[in-house]
Design an enzyme around this catalytic site. Structure first.
Site, PDB file in Angstrom:
ATOM      1  N   LYS A  95       7.872  27.596  -8.687  1.00 29.22           N
ATOM      2  CA  LYS A  95       8.044  26.292  -9.326  1.00 29.22           C
ATOM      3  C   LYS A  95       6.688  25.626  -9.505  1.00 29.22           C
ATOM      4  O   LYS A  95       5.880  25.566  -8.580  1.00 29.22           O
ATOM      5  CB  LYS A  95       8.937  25.378  -8.498  1.00 29.22           C
ATOM      6  CG  LYS A  95       9.241  24.048  -9.206  1.00 29.22           C
ATOM      7  CD  LYS A  95      10.070  23.115  -8.342  1.00 29.22           C
ATOM      8  CE  LYS A  95       9.236  22.487  -7.249  1.00 29.22           C
ATOM      9  NZ  LYS A  95       9.984  21.459  -6.484  1.00 29.22           N
TER      10      LYS A  95
ATOM     11  N   GLN B 192      13.970   9.125  -6.558  1.00 34.76           N
ATOM     12  CA  GLN B 192      14.398   9.875  -5.382  1.00 34.76           C
ATOM     13  C   GLN B 192      15.264   9.029  -4.459  1.00 34.76           C
ATOM     14  O   GLN B 192      16.166   9.548  -3.810  1.00 34.76           O
ATOM     15  CB  GLN B 192      13.202  10.434  -4.621  1.00 34.76           C
ATOM     16  CG  GLN B 192      13.567  11.288  -3.412  1.00 34.76           C
ATOM     17  CD  GLN B 192      14.577  12.391  -3.714  1.00 34.76           C
ATOM     18  OE1 GLN B 192      15.511  12.617  -2.943  1.00 34.76           O
ATOM     19  NE2 GLN B 192      14.414  13.088  -4.840  1.00 34.76           N
TER      20      GLN B 192
ATOM     21  N   GLY C 115       8.829  10.783   1.637  1.00 38.74           N
ATOM     22  CA  GLY C 115       7.699  10.531   0.745  1.00 38.74           C
ATOM     23  C   GLY C 115       6.417  11.266   1.043  1.00 38.74           C
ATOM     24  O   GLY C 115       5.604  11.487   0.149  1.00 38.74           O
TER      25      GLY C 115
ATOM     26  N   SER D 212      10.646  15.811   5.950  1.00 39.20           N
ATOM     27  CA  SER D 212      10.873  16.811   4.904  1.00 39.20           C
ATOM     28  C   SER D 212       9.713  16.819   3.918  1.00 39.20           C
ATOM     29  O   SER D 212       9.423  15.811   3.277  1.00 39.20           O
ATOM     30  CB  SER D 212      12.177  16.515   4.163  1.00 39.20           C
ATOM     31  OG  SER D 212      12.341  17.374   3.065  1.00 39.20           O
TER      32      SER D 212
END
Length: 331
Positions: free
Chosen positions: A69, A142, A226, A297
């Site tokens: 990606k 998001q 973020g 994350s």
């Protein structure tokens, strides 16, 4: 072998949040079980100030697909100067048995979907079962995706939101209330938004702390989305001192995630677990109702891989997309 081209409109018509959550959850398990090859991702900063392109590659032995990606961002003048978005994504899928390119698809929506799914998976695995209130710090695209995903795994009764732009925050509230019929209250500060929340999601692009000690009640689960590069931060490192910390990838988060700052400050040595270990039952998601839990994350290539694979399977089933052949010889 033909290659299938899927445009943004194609991908939009083939996405389903519950299916993406299921795919990403299985990807985390595979990663935790050592069934994934995923080299560190590469970021290239470009001549346009603030602009970059990131490349993430991953191989899943479960579906025998290799994904690559490319994600661009920070091109603030793109809409006016070039007539394209300020950030774009493209995913390529290769057959792991032959190396052939089987699909090229727009990756812009895919990235948002799998990131939203990651937050939802952490909520299901780590938040208190009686969690009902959500705080959203940052009110961009998001943030919307996180609400869309988390509502699949949690009964959200109220949302308190804060964003730097009051106009964007107001638009967020109108959209969420209209789409999901969940009441949204706009807070004056990030701390005010988080104060009474059961789950707090941070989705800013901040390089300075937006959430500090004392702003979370006991038992809160934090989804930190973020921070995905060196220097970015949303959480004060002191928040990690007594929290139970779970990451998507220990190596990646220690370098580029929110935990980088807590490790550098000597507050923690490493995260307590990766989310795949929690899902496999090898580590707990939380150890008490009063415990503050944090999910850091940074986003992994295997999430792109399995989400793109699910979209490709549905495209083939429905006959969607444009097939073409790179290998056709012409005289």
């Amino acid at each position: 072998m033909t290659t299938l081209l899927l445009t943004r409109n194609d991908v939009r018509g083939l996405t389903d949040m519950p299916a993406v959550i299921a795919a990403v959850e299985e990807a985390y398990r595979s990663f935790g079980d050592g069934k994934v090859d995923q080299p560190p991702y590469m970021g290239i900063h470009l001549s346009t100030p603030g602009a970059e392109i990131d490349f993430k590659a991953g191989y899943s032995r479960a579906n025998e697909l290799v994904s690559l990606k490319a994600s661009s961002g920070g091109f603030r003048d793109n809409p006016d100067r070039h007539g394209v978005p300020n950030g774009m994504g493209t995913v390529m899928l290769f057959d792991g048995r032959s190396g052939a390119l089987v699909c090229i698809m727009d990756g812009s929506l895919l990235t948002g979907l799998r990131t939203g799914a990651a937050g939802a998976i952490s909520v299901r695995a780590m938040a208190r079962p009686d969690a009902r209130s959500l705080a959203v710090i940052g009110t961009g695209s998001q943030a919307r995706m996180q609400v869309r995903a988390i509502r699949e795994v949690m009964q959200i009764e109220t949302i308190r939101a804060w964003g730097r732009s009051s106009a964007n925050a107001a638009a967020f509230a109108v959209e969420i209330e209209g789409q999901f019929d969940i009441p949204v209250t706009l807070a004056g500060t990030a701390a005010e938004a988080a104060a009474d929340a059961d789950v707090v999601v941070t989705t800013t692009r901040a390089s300075e702390v937006v959430l500090r000690p004392g702003s979370l009640k006991p038992g809160t689960h934090v989804v930190a989305i973020g921070t995905d590069q060196r220097g970015k931060r949303e959480l004060d490192p002191e928040l990690f001192r007594d929290a139970y910390v779970v990451v998507d990838s220990e190596a990646q988060c220690a370098e580029k995630g929110e935990v980088q700052h807590a490790i550098a400050a000597g507050i923690i040595e490493q995260a307590h677990a990766e989310i795949g270990q929690v899902l496999l039952g090898r580590r707990p998601g939380r150890t008490s109702a009063e415990q503050i839990t944090i999910f850091d994350s940074t986003g992994m290539a295997i999430q792109d891989n399995v989400t793109a694979a699910a979209i490709l399977a549905l495209a083939r089933e429905r006959g969607v997309g444009m097939p073409f052949d790179f290998l056709t010889q012409t005289s």
